[in-house]
Design an enzyme around this catalytic site. Structure first.
Site, PDB file in Angstrom:
ATOM      1  N   ASP A  40       0.874  -1.178  -0.132  1.00 39.30           N
ATOM      2  CA  ASP A  40       0.033   0.038   0.074  1.00 39.30           C
ATOM      3  C   ASP A  40       0.959   1.238   0.316  1.00 39.30           C
ATOM      4  O   ASP A  40       2.121   1.046   0.006  1.00 39.30           O
ATOM      5  CB  ASP A  40      -0.870   0.023   1.226  1.00 39.30           C
ATOM      6  CG  ASP A  40      -0.228  -0.314   2.338  1.00 39.30           C
ATOM      7  OD1 ASP A  40       1.157  -0.400   2.475  1.00 39.30           O
ATOM      8  OD2 ASP A  40      -0.813  -0.342   3.401  1.00 39.30           O
TER       9      ASP A  40
ATOM     10  N   ASP B 121       7.460   8.370  -6.584  1.00 40.41           N
ATOM     11  CA  ASP B 121       5.964   8.408  -6.281  1.00 40.41           C
ATOM     12  C   ASP B 121       5.597   9.877  -6.801  1.00 40.41           C
ATOM     13  O   ASP B 121       6.692  10.779  -6.642  1.00 40.41           O
ATOM     14  CB  ASP B 121       5.925   8.610  -4.663  1.00 40.41           C
ATOM     15  CG  ASP B 121       4.347   7.959  -4.416  1.00 40.41           C
ATOM     16  OD1 ASP B 121       3.736   7.112  -4.656  1.00 40.41           O
ATOM     17  OD2 ASP B 121       3.727   9.152  -3.565  1.00 40.41           O
TER      18      ASP B 121
ATOM     19  N   TYR C  55      -2.152  12.274 -16.212  1.00 42.74           N
ATOM     20  CA  TYR C  55      -2.983  13.788 -16.643  1.00 42.74           C
ATOM     21  C   TYR C  55      -2.315  14.405 -17.600  1.00 42.74           C
ATOM     22  O   TYR C  55      -2.658  15.718 -17.738  1.00 42.74           O
ATOM     23  CB  TYR C  55      -2.984  14.725 -15.242  1.00 42.74           C
ATOM     24  CG  TYR C  55      -3.665  13.874 -14.171  1.00 42.74           C
ATOM     25  CD1 TYR C  55      -5.232  14.231 -13.935  1.00 42.74           C
ATOM     26  CD2 TYR C  55      -3.022  12.926 -13.202  1.00 42.74           C
ATOM     27  CE1 TYR C  55      -5.734  13.430 -12.846  1.00 42.74           C
ATOM     28  CE2 TYR C  55      -3.682  12.184 -12.199  1.00 42.74           C
ATOM     29  CZ  TYR C  55      -5.097  12.695 -12.043  1.00 42.74           C
ATOM     30  OH  TYR C  55      -5.845  12.144 -10.890  1.00 42.74           O
TER      31      TYR C  55
END
Ligand code: IMP
Length: 199
Positions: free
Chosen positions: A41, A70, A155
């Site tokens: 996670d 990240d 995006y």
């Protein structure tokens, strides 16, 4: 230092970009799925903590040096959202198209359309590496009103870098790989590794 690194990610877009960026150095990233690394996670509120966690996890399960990326898109007018939740903004299926639509929905009545991509890279030579290499990149721009272009991932189709009239998805991938948040960060990682290797 080994030329083979495990990339602590399942994101094919990141993997392809990073491998093209490091190609001149002779380094190669293989995805953690190649080594059957169990999913982990991303429990932390910061990109940095999540990256360190993912890098250690991948290195522990492979015995290889590991790099974690990240990253995400931050919108100041939305208090920094989607931020660390960029991959799952519209749900756990990590669907880029739905994430983009979700963000555009949030932006409907918003006039301040500034946004920036942020990337932190953490490289560990082994799971207990006391000196992880940490590098960051930040890429500023504005949000389009609708997706434009078919390149890239995430995006890219709604992000105009500063001084650009095309979205990242319309620009050449080579251009992105020179200027992006990820490009800024990987250059720093490569410089540190070259120094450590005595090159
Ligand atoms: P992570 O795997 O949790 O770091 O999620 C990163 C998410 O941020 C991706 O799934 C994309 O939605 C977004 N993102 C990160 N880097 C980029 C990029 O270079 N272009 C477009 N979207 C990106």
């Amino acid at each position: 230092m080994s030329s083979l690194w495990v990339l602590a990610s399942t994101n094919a877009g990141k993997l392809a970009e990073l491998n093209r960026m490091v190609q001149p150095s002779g380094k190669v990233f293989r995805p953690q799925s190649d080594f059957h690394v169990p999913a982990t996670d991303e429990p932390y509120p910061t990109f940095l903590e999540n990256a360190l966690h993912k890098a250690r996890h991948a290195s522990l399960h492979t015995g290889l040096p590991a790099l974690a990326d990240d990253s995400g898109l931050c919108v100041p007018a939305l208090g920094g959202q989607p931020g660390v939740h960029s991959a799952r903004f519209a749900g756990d299926d990590r669907c880029d198209a739905r994430n983009v639509q979700q963000l555009l929905h949030h932006m409907v009545a918003v006039t301040d359309r500034r946004a920036y991509f942020y990337c932190v890279l953490v490289a560990v030579r082994h799971p207990d590496d006391p000196v992880p290499i940490v590098a960051e990149g930040l890429w500023q721009g504005t949000l389009a009103g609708a997706p434009q272009g078919s390149g890239g991932f995430g995006y890219d189709a709604i992000f105009y870098p500063v001084d650009c009239t095309e979205t990242v998805a319309q620009l050449a991938s080579e251009w992105k790989e020179q200027h992006s948040h990820r490009a800024q960060a990987i250059r720093q990682v490569l410089a540190r590794l070259a120094w450590a290797d005595g090159r």
